[in-house]
Design a protein around this motif. Structure first.
Motif, PDB file in Angstrom:
ATOM      1  N   GLY A  85      -3.797  -0.161  -4.242  1.00 12.54           N
ATOM      2  CA  GLY A  85      -3.643   1.178  -4.780  1.00 12.54           C
ATOM      3  C   GLY A  85      -4.242   1.325  -6.167  1.00 12.54           C
ATOM      4  O   GLY A  85      -4.744   2.396  -6.530  1.00 12.54           O
ATOM      5  N   LEU A  89      -6.910   4.289  -3.478  1.00 17.18           N
ATOM      6  CA  LEU A  89      -5.849   4.625  -2.538  1.00 17.18           C
ATOM      7  C   LEU A  89      -6.353   4.807  -1.108  1.00 17.18           C
ATOM      8  O   LEU A  89      -5.602   4.591  -0.153  1.00 17.18           O
ATOM      9  N   VAL A  93      -4.527   3.120   2.205  1.00 13.97           N
ATOM     10  CA  VAL A  93      -4.151   3.864   3.410  1.00 13.97           C
ATOM     11  C   VAL A  93      -4.680   3.177   4.667  1.00 13.97           C
ATOM     12  O   VAL A  93      -3.955   3.017   5.659  1.00 13.97           O
ATOM     13  N   VAL A 252       3.374   2.684   0.906  1.00 13.36           N
ATOM     14  CA  VAL A 252       3.038   3.872   0.125  1.00 13.36           C
ATOM     15  C   VAL A 252       3.562   3.733  -1.295  1.00 13.36           C
ATOM     16  O   VAL A 252       2.857   4.023  -2.269  1.00 13.36           O
ATOM     17  N   ALA A 256       1.346   3.530  -4.663  1.00 11.30           N
ATOM     18  CA  ALA A 256       1.547   4.535  -5.702  1.00 11.30           C
ATOM     19  C   ALA A 256       1.761   3.881  -7.060  1.00 11.30           C
ATOM     20  O   ALA A 256       1.272   4.368  -8.092  1.00 11.30           O
ATOM     21  N   LYS A 326       9.782   5.099  -1.979  1.00 13.67           N
ATOM     22  CA  LYS A 326       8.678   5.983  -1.598  1.00 13.67           C
ATOM     23  C   LYS A 326       8.793   7.331  -2.297  1.00 13.67           C
ATOM     24  O   LYS A 326       7.805   7.879  -2.809  1.00 13.67           O
ATOM     25  N   SER A 330       5.951   7.782  -5.298  1.00 13.52           N
ATOM     26  CA  SER A 330       4.874   8.724  -4.974  1.00 13.52           C
ATOM     27  C   SER A 330       4.883   9.910  -5.929  1.00 13.52           C
ATOM     28  O   SER A 330       3.822  10.370  -6.383  1.00 13.52           O
ATOM     29  N   THR A 362      -3.140  10.744  -5.576  1.00 17.26           N
ATOM     30  CA  THR A 362      -1.696  10.553  -5.742  1.00 17.26           C
ATOM     31  C   THR A 362      -0.916  11.749  -5.211  1.00 17.26           C
ATOM     32  O   THR A 362       0.223  11.596  -4.758  1.00 17.26           O
ATOM     33  N   GLY A 365       0.142  11.173  -1.664  1.00 20.67           N
ATOM     34  CA  GLY A 365       1.212  10.227  -1.370  1.00 20.67           C
ATOM     35  C   GLY A 365       2.558  10.878  -1.147  1.00 20.67           C
ATOM     36  O   GLY A 365       3.481  10.232  -0.629  1.00 20.67           O
TER      37      GLY A 365
END
Length: 390
Positions: A85, A89, A93, A252, A256, A326, A330, A362, A365
């Motif tokens: 990340g 990003l 993913v 995730v 982040a 998360k 995020s 971001t 996310g």
């Protein structure tokens, strides 16, 4: 989705630090801003780039060694996702997608399915996708409407998927569909979809963030899937997918944290070198306030993500911990990226500088693996023992 791994010892902590340093060196050298910019402009990430990271355990790292994995702890894995990340990003993913597919194949696949698909996936040779979300069904996975009907020697699939990562490039995908057989009246099942065996339509969907992940829409119109491509028991797909989503939430969150740290590092360097009114801007109180707020959010997000990883390492379900991580990480990452843009002034808007991409990515996310609102409901259910889902 992955095998339980014991918490790290001191030696493992040292090995983790060495691994982190190796990953950082590789990404700084081989995943340059120029290379990332080319991929962003083209709207796709070459799959060989994913394969290049196999040497560090990024493909199947959580799986046991006898399955071709590395037997990593969740804490080590979270560190690796943070590093991904930090760099980009879109890469994080795609790594999430390929590892969900690998974990599902390992846990649910039969010997033929593992031989045909798991081995090349683990080798970084087979682009993949996971088809869950639909045009009318996102957060409510249980309401998926794509249908799979038992036709004797094959399954007949009708329906559509949306926001599918890498759908236009995937050589194999995992499809969630409502299944109708003599013993299964509409419960969700998983199917392996191979474009060499099944005809379906895949088209690109433009997005404002994670532009290199080839976000796609899939259409299945009387698509025939071989009978042997049922993945696990018929009607038992919901639990497997929800378990995979929980694991994805850790990914995730960790990604982040990495993006937040990158925003903070860029802003710290800029505040130390950029001069206005005769002084570096870092000497001004309001700029220092931005840097401090960014630091606090980043550190808090990392601590919550580490707590979630420790829960999984301890063999706990980790539903509350992963959702908390998360949700906070995020949202914090986007707040930090927004502050970074403010700290950089006009330079932050430039597409030639990574702050603009961090701000866009971001924001993305807050939606995948369950929106912030869904995470709130999950946490509320875990704390109160009362479900707000109907």
């Amino acid at each position: 989705m992955a095998e339980h791994v014991a918490p790290s010892t001191d030696n493992q902590e040292q090995e983790t630090r060495m691994l982190r340093d190796s990953i950082r060196g590789f990404m700084a050298r081989d995943l340059t801003e120029a290379r990332i910019a080319e991929c962003e402009a083209a709207g796709e990430l070459p799959w060989e780039m994913v394969g290049e990271l196999r040497q560090f355990g990024y493909l199947g790292g959580l799986l046991p060694e006898d399955a071709g994995g590395y037997g990593l702890s969740y804490r080590t894995w979270a560190m690796m996702m943070e590093e991904a990340g930090y760099r980009w990003l879109s890469l994080r993913v795609l790594l999430n997608t390929v590892n969900i597919v690998a974990a599902l194949l390992h846990h649910l696949g039969d010997a033929r399915q593992k031989e045909k698909w798991l081995k090349p996936v683990m080798a970084g040779e087979m682009p993949v996708w996971v088809g869950i979300t639909e045009p009318d069904h996102g957060s409510d996975v249980a309401s998926v409407q794509t249908r799979a009907e038992d036709k004797g020697d094959h399954w007949l699939i009708n329906g559509g998927k949306l926001w599918t990562t890498n759908g236009v490039h995937g050589r194999v995908g995992i499809l969630v569909a409502r299944t109708f057989t003599q013993g299964c009246d509409g419960d969700l099942s998983l199917f392996i979809v191979d474009p060499e065996e099944t005809d379906f339509e895949a088209s690109r969907v433009g997005t404002m963030f994670i532009k290199a992940t080839a976000t796609s829409q899939l259409a299945f119109n009387d698509a025939r899937v071989p009978k042997e491509n049922l993945f696990g028991p018929a009607g038992k797909g919901l639990k497997a997918i929800l378990t995979g989503l929980n694991y994805g939430r850790l990914n995730v969150a960790a990604g982040a944290v990495g993006a937040a740290q990158r925003s903070l590092d860029l802003s710290t360097d800029y505040a130390k070198t950029r001069k206005q009114f005769g002084n570096v801007i870092g000497s001004y109180q309001l700029v220092q306030k931005l840097i401090v707020d960014m630091t606090i959010r980043t550190e808090a997000a990392r601590a919550l993500t580490d707590r979630a990883a420790q829960a999984l390492d301890a063999g706990l379900p980790g539903r509350k911990e992963c959702s908390i991580a998360k949700l906070y990480a995020s949202e914090a990452a986007h707040e930090v990226a927004s502050m970074a843009l403010q700290a950089h002034g006009g330079l932050g808007y430039s597409t030639d500088y990574p702050v603009e991409r961090l701000f866009r990515d971001t924001r993305g996310g807050l939606i995948p693996e369950g929106t912030s609102e869904i995470q709130t409901l999950i946490i509320g259910r875990e704390v109160l023992g009362i479900s707000a889902f109907t």
